[in-house]
Design a protein around this motif. Structure first.
Motif, PDB file in Angstrom:
ATOM      1  N   SER A 178      49.319 -10.867  -0.628  1.00  0.00           N
ATOM      2  CA  SER A 178      50.175  -9.877  -0.566  1.00  0.00           C
ATOM      3  C   SER A 178      50.431  -9.019  -1.783  1.00  0.00           C
ATOM      4  CB  SER A 178      51.442 -10.009   0.059  1.00  0.00           C
ATOM      5  OG  SER A 178      51.536 -10.833   1.314  1.00  0.00           O
ATOM      6  N   ALA A 179      50.593  -9.806  -2.917  1.00  0.00           N
ATOM      7  CA  ALA A 179      50.819  -9.178  -4.291  1.00  0.00           C
ATOM      8  C   ALA A 179      49.699  -9.030  -5.144  1.00  0.00           C
ATOM      9  CB  ALA A 179      51.859 -10.210  -5.157  1.00  0.00           C
ATOM     10  N   SER A 180      48.530  -9.229  -4.612  1.00  0.00           N
ATOM     11  CA  SER A 180      47.388  -9.303  -5.622  1.00  0.00           C
ATOM     12  C   SER A 180      46.821  -7.774  -5.426  1.00  0.00           C
ATOM     13  CB  SER A 180      46.172 -10.126  -5.010  1.00  0.00           C
ATOM     14  OG  SER A 180      46.648 -11.474  -5.233  1.00  0.00           O
ATOM     15  N   ASP A 181      47.184  -6.855  -6.583  1.00  0.00           N
ATOM     16  CA  ASP A 181      46.706  -5.421  -6.280  1.00  0.00           C
ATOM     17  C   ASP A 181      45.884  -5.358  -7.700  1.00  0.00           C
ATOM     18  OD1 ASP A 181      48.737  -5.703  -8.187  1.00  0.00           O
ATOM     19  OD2 ASP A 181      49.923  -4.224  -7.189  1.00  0.00           O
ATOM     20  N   GLY A 182      45.598  -6.349  -8.432  1.00  0.00           N
ATOM     21  CA  GLY A 182      44.882  -6.201  -9.632  1.00  0.00           C
ATOM     22  C   GLY A 182      45.749  -5.941 -10.952  1.00  0.00           C
ATOM     23  N   GLU A 183      47.146  -5.956 -10.825  1.00  0.00           N
ATOM     24  CA  GLU A 183      48.093  -5.417 -12.013  1.00  0.00           C
ATOM     25  C   GLU A 183      48.188  -6.917 -12.904  1.00  0.00           C
ATOM     26  OE1 GLU A 183      52.385  -3.821 -13.237  1.00  0.00           O
ATOM     27  OE2 GLU A 183      51.461  -3.371 -11.407  1.00  0.00           O
ATOM     28  N   LEU A 184      48.712  -8.017 -11.884  1.00  0.00           N
ATOM     29  CA  LEU A 184      49.099  -9.287 -12.499  1.00  0.00           C
ATOM     30  C   LEU A 184      47.912 -10.209 -12.407  1.00  0.00           C
ATOM     31  CD1 LEU A 184      52.581  -9.680 -11.209  1.00  0.00           C
ATOM     32  CD2 LEU A 184      52.002  -8.723 -13.402  1.00  0.00           C
ATOM     33  N   SER A 185      47.797 -11.155 -13.369  1.00  0.00           N
ATOM     34  CA  SER A 185      46.917 -12.358 -13.342  1.00  0.00           C
ATOM     35  C   SER A 185      46.988 -13.240 -12.244  1.00  0.00           C
ATOM     36  CB  SER A 185      46.723 -12.941 -14.670  1.00  0.00           C
ATOM     37  OG  SER A 185      47.707 -13.605 -14.864  1.00  0.00           O
ATOM     38  N   VAL A 186      46.083 -13.818 -11.907  1.00  0.00           N
ATOM     39  CA  VAL A 186      46.378 -14.971 -10.788  1.00  0.00           C
ATOM     40  C   VAL A 186      47.386 -15.887 -11.374  1.00  0.00           C
ATOM     41  CG1 VAL A 186      45.313 -16.938  -9.789  1.00  0.00           C
ATOM     42  CG2 VAL A 186      43.817 -14.857  -9.742  1.00  0.00           C
ATOM     43  N   GLY A 187      47.221 -16.274 -12.710  1.00  0.00           N
ATOM     44  CA  GLY A 187      48.375 -17.188 -13.258  1.00  0.00           C
ATOM     45  C   GLY A 187      49.535 -16.785 -13.042  1.00  0.00           C
ATOM     46  N   GLN A 188      49.820 -15.617 -13.376  1.00  0.00           N
ATOM     47  CA  GLN A 188      51.110 -15.224 -13.332  1.00  0.00           C
ATOM     48  C   GLN A 188      51.625 -15.095 -11.866  1.00  0.00           C
ATOM     49  OE1 GLN A 188      49.737 -11.380 -15.270  1.00  0.00           O
ATOM     50  NE2 GLN A 188      51.552 -11.705 -16.922  1.00  0.00           N
ATOM     51  N   LEU A 189      50.908 -14.692 -10.881  1.00  0.00           N
ATOM     52  CA  LEU A 189      51.258 -14.563  -9.334  1.00  0.00           C
ATOM     53  C   LEU A 189      51.404 -16.002  -8.960  1.00  0.00           C
ATOM     54  CD1 LEU A 189      48.549 -12.048  -8.132  1.00  0.00           C
ATOM     55  CD2 LEU A 189      51.030 -11.702  -8.515  1.00  0.00           C
ATOM     56  N   VAL A 190      50.650 -17.000  -9.465  1.00  0.00           N
ATOM     57  CA  VAL A 190      50.918 -18.389  -9.062  1.00  0.00           C
ATOM     58  C   VAL A 190      52.242 -18.863  -9.401  1.00  0.00           C
ATOM     59  CG1 VAL A 190      50.091 -20.732  -9.105  1.00  0.00           C
ATOM     60  CG2 VAL A 190      48.541 -19.071  -8.671  1.00  0.00           C
ATOM     61  N   GLY A 191      52.565 -18.397 -10.593  1.00  0.00           N
ATOM     62  CA  GLY A 191      53.645 -18.951 -11.306  1.00  0.00           C
ATOM     63  C   GLY A 191      54.755 -18.420 -10.683  1.00  0.00           C
ATOM     64  N   LEU A 232      57.592 -25.097  -5.365  1.00  0.00           N
ATOM     65  CA  LEU A 232      56.519 -26.025  -5.110  1.00  0.00           C
ATOM     66  C   LEU A 232      56.360 -26.939  -6.162  1.00  0.00           C
ATOM     67  CD1 LEU A 232      53.737 -23.599  -4.040  1.00  0.00           C
ATOM     68  CD2 LEU A 232      55.257 -24.974  -2.667  1.00  0.00           C
ATOM     69  N   ASP A 233      55.876 -28.197  -5.974  1.00  0.00           N
ATOM     70  CA  ASP A 233      55.698 -29.307  -7.094  1.00  0.00           C
ATOM     71  C   ASP A 233      54.277 -29.086  -7.712  1.00  0.00           C
ATOM     72  OD1 ASP A 233      54.133 -30.371  -5.088  1.00  0.00           O
ATOM     73  OD2 ASP A 233      55.409 -31.744  -4.478  1.00  0.00           O
ATOM     74  N   ASP A 234      53.873 -29.994  -8.374  1.00  0.00           N
ATOM     75  CA  ASP A 234      52.659 -29.866  -9.002  1.00  0.00           C
ATOM     76  C   ASP A 234      51.584 -29.640  -8.249  1.00  0.00           C
ATOM     77  OD1 ASP A 234      53.842 -29.853 -11.412  1.00  0.00           O
ATOM     78  OD2 ASP A 234      53.476 -31.900 -12.201  1.00  0.00           O
ATOM     79  N   ALA A 235      51.540 -30.915  -6.989  1.00  0.00           N
ATOM     80  CA  ALA A 235      50.845 -30.936  -6.141  1.00  0.00           C
ATOM     81  C   ALA A 235      50.636 -29.722  -5.196  1.00  0.00           C
ATOM     82  CB  ALA A 235      51.055 -32.047  -4.828  1.00  0.00           C
ATOM     83  N   GLY A 236      51.496 -29.078  -4.950  1.00  0.00           N
ATOM     84  CA  GLY A 236      51.814 -27.547  -4.242  1.00  0.00           C
ATOM     85  C   GLY A 236      51.062 -26.707  -5.194  1.00  0.00           C
ATOM     86  N   ARG A 237      51.243 -26.589  -6.450  1.00  0.00           N
ATOM     87  CA  ARG A 237      50.629 -25.816  -7.331  1.00  0.00           C
ATOM     88  C   ARG A 237      49.239 -25.932  -7.513  1.00  0.00           C
ATOM     89  NH1 ARG A 237      51.811 -22.964 -12.434  1.00  0.00           N
ATOM     90  NH2 ARG A 237      53.660 -23.693 -12.275  1.00  0.00           N
ATOM     91  N   ALA A 238      48.572 -27.071  -7.447  1.00  0.00           N
ATOM     92  CA  ALA A 238      47.166 -27.586  -7.326  1.00  0.00           C
ATOM     93  C   ALA A 238      46.573 -27.045  -6.311  1.00  0.00           C
ATOM     94  CB  ALA A 238      47.001 -29.091  -7.861  1.00  0.00           C
ATOM     95  N   GLY A 239      47.150 -27.309  -5.256  1.00  0.00           N
ATOM     96  CA  GLY A 239      46.827 -26.863  -3.627  1.00  0.00           C
ATOM     97  C   GLY A 239      46.569 -25.406  -3.803  1.00  0.00           C
ATOM     98  N   LEU A 240      47.633 -24.701  -4.152  1.00  0.00           N
ATOM     99  CA  LEU A 240      47.611 -23.162  -4.297  1.00  0.00           C
ATOM    100  C   LEU A 240      46.404 -22.611  -4.995  1.00  0.00           C
ATOM    101  CD1 LEU A 240      48.787 -20.673  -3.521  1.00  0.00           C
ATOM    102  CD2 LEU A 240      50.283 -20.672  -5.229  1.00  0.00           C
ATOM    103  N   LEU A 241      46.310 -23.257  -6.051  1.00  0.00           N
ATOM    104  CA  LEU A 241      45.043 -22.761  -6.958  1.00  0.00           C
ATOM    105  C   LEU A 241      43.577 -22.997  -6.225  1.00  0.00           C
ATOM    106  CD1 LEU A 241      46.238 -23.661 -10.640  1.00  0.00           C
ATOM    107  CD2 LEU A 241      45.517 -21.344  -9.730  1.00  0.00           C
ATOM    108  N   ALA A 242      43.698 -24.146  -5.674  1.00  0.00           N
ATOM    109  CA  ALA A 242      42.230 -24.559  -4.986  1.00  0.00           C
ATOM    110  C   ALA A 242      42.215 -23.745  -3.943  1.00  0.00           C
ATOM    111  CB  ALA A 242      42.217 -25.955  -4.567  1.00  0.00           C
TER     112      ALA A 242
END
Length: 569
Positions: free
Chosen positions: A523-536, A544-554
């Protein structure tokens, strides 16, 4: 296209031949008439044209018969109201070409001569396009049909007559025309400018015609000399559209006779395409007919296995190969083994491979498909024996089914810029774009992007802590692809949706099920922010915990690789 050269059956006509001068005359005649898909439909009407495409010729024959009576022809007599695409004067000559080359019917020799004023009746006879049928009639000896694509453009393609036109089963040395498999491969091929291309098992030359639009030189191989003669005919006929010099075809095209890759032993190419004779045919009866265009002469799926295993040695660095294939699905216990077990086993180490299964059939369904393809039902006794032979062969070899689909291979560049060896196997049973090549090429490019990780000096490094692909993904600025839409499903009265789907409207037309986190990033992916910034941001919001972060990136990696997310503003 199989190991043993077939005998020439009674009733096969010699392949047509053209001199450069005769080819130029015939091309001009067909263009001036015009003999095009649009004109043929205007003559027949949409109902008859659609029926003919389904190999039901009755309505087309009626339309052709009406068109011969030009003097009294009314608009409604053609079966449609809009005749603007076809001048009245062209009805009768065009009807002669449709009758001779699309229906296989005898037509007045004078009408055919009128349709081909430069070529003339003697020229058509000399080229082997028609034969005299008595009483002022001629009959076509080939199927010669219009073929129009964006690239190279408007052409005509000759092949052997179909079972419909022959009124009987196909001979062993049949050269197939424009079929569904040929169009599927042409649409799926990833088009890019290349120096040297190879068409393995060229048949009447469809893939070669397409390759010439973006390859400097094309080599076409086939075991069948008849097939190569048809290919040469089609090259000469369409030389102007293909940018060929009719006097020097060999400057850009080389035609080689031989079994599969044998004629190009030791050579490498930037692109290889093949619609090989992949049909699985029982080998229990040594006297059973073998159709050259579809039967590879090996047991089971061995011809495809041999081709896939051998192709990497014929690719340049970064070179790719694309082919259609059948693979056997072995029985395992009470059911079937994984459908991709056999094709995966054929991939050489270090090679990149993408296998897509589009359809699968049980042994009975497979037998019916290919017996119908050869029109063997016209001979009930032969049909029954062949059907039984298929089933006995599959049972004896422990085959529970047969898969059909695409295989893409690449010999990755040695510098690592395209990553290392990998294999993707997926089953796509939903409708996909006919012109799949561009979407497929973009998908490969996205995988390549994740294989290259910028280091601080601006170079490329593979020595990054963690998964290098995820490191690359975090730095990308992505947006949702234009063809992707969102669906949310929830029960009446529910506060939140129970199912969130992302759907592609083009390309592979995949559907992805999203969780709250991935839906939030999209929903927030419009090219302005990086994937890393959006995930953070999403990780912090949802705690989310570390496992949730890893699952989101995957999950985001998969959505990027599948084309739901793309680069660009």
């Amino acid at each position: 296209m199989h190991a043993a050269t077939p005998s020439t059956p009674l009733g096969s006509h010699p392949a047509p031949r053209l001199t450069p001068v005769a080819a130029a005359a015939l091309t001009a005649d067909l263009a001036d008439l015009p003999y095009t898909a649009e004109s043929v439909e205007a003559l027949l009407g949409p109902v008859a044209a659609d029926s003919l495409a389904r190999e039901r010729p009755e309505a087309a024959r009626l339309a052709v018969a009406r068109a011969r009576d030009v003097e009294g022809l009314e608009d409604e007599a053609t079966g449609h109201d809009d005749d603007a695409a076809l001048p009245r004067s062209a009805h009768r000559p065009l009807a002669a070409l449709v009758g001779a080359w699309m229906l296989g019917d005898p037509v007045p020799a004078s009408d055919l001569a009128a349709a081909l004023p430069r070529t003339g009746l003697p020229g058509a006879l000399a080229a082997g396009l028609v034969v005299e049928a008595g009483e002022g009639l001629v009959r076509g000896t080939v199927e010669l049909t219009p073929y129009e694509v964006d690239e190279p453009g408007r052409m005509w393609v000759a092949a052997d007559q179909t079972a419909l036109q022959r009124r009987g089963p196909l001979p062993e040395d049949h050269v197939l025309g424009i079929g569904r498999a040929s169009l599927t491969l042409a649409g799926a091929t990833q088009r890019r400018p290349v120096g040297r291309a190879l068409d393995v098992g060229t048949g009447c030359g469809i893939q070669t015609l397409h390759l010439l639009a973006h390859a400097e030189h094309v080599t076409a191989t086939d075991l069948s000399e008849r097939a190569l003669e048809f290919t040469r005919f089609n090259l000469l006929l369409n030389a102007e559209e293909l940018g060929l010099d009719r006097e020097r075809i060999e400057d850009r095209v080389r035609l080689l006779a031989g079994d599969m890759l044998a004629p190009v032993a030791g050579e490498r190419f930037d692109l290889v395409v093949s619609n090989p004779p992949f049909v699985i045919t029982p080998r229990t009866d040594p006297d059973a007919p073998v159709l050259t265009y579809r039967d590879g002469g090996r047991e089971g799926d061995r011809i495809v296995a041999e081709l896939i295993a051998a192709l990497p040695d014929h690719l340049t660095e970064g070179g790719t190969a694309q082919l259609l294939a059948n693979w056997e699905i072995p029985a395992e216990g009470d059911g079937a083994a994984a459908w991709d077990a056999r094709p995966r086993s054929w991939i050489a180490p270090g090679v990149q491979a993408w296998i897509i299964q589009r359809d699968s059939q049980d042994p009975a369904g497979y037998a019916e498909t290919w017996l119908r393809d050869s029109s063997l039902e016209l001979d009930p006794h032969a049909y029954e024996a062949a059907y039984r032979g298929y089933l006995e062969d599959f049972v004896a070899r422990g085959v529970s089914g047969v898969g059909f689909g695409h295989v893409w291979l690449r010999r990755p560049a040695a510098d690592g810029s395209q990553g290392r060896g990998w294999t993707v196997a997926e089953e796509l049973t939903q409708p996909v774009d006919e012109a799949l090549g561009a979407a497929w090429a973009a998908a490969v490019a996205r995988r390549d992007r994740l294989a290259v990780v910028p280091d601080r000096a601006g170079g490329v490094s593979g020595d990054v802590v963690g998964d290098p692909a995820l490191t690359a993904l975090r730095s990308l600025h992505l947006r949702v692809a234009d063809d992707v839409t969102e669906e949310r499903h929830q029960r009446f009265g529910a506060e939140h949706p129970e199912v969130i789907l992302a759907r592609q409207g083009g390309g592979f037309r995949r559907t992805a099920r999203l969780d709250t986190a991935t839906a939030g990033v999209l929903s927030a992916s419009d090219g302005e922010l990086s994937v890393g910034q959006l995930v953070g941001a999403v990780v912090a919001l949802l705690e989310l915990d570390d496992a949730g972060r890893a699952g989101l990136l995957a999950a985001l990696r998969e959505l990027y690789e599948d084309g739901f997310l793309v680069e660009g503003a």
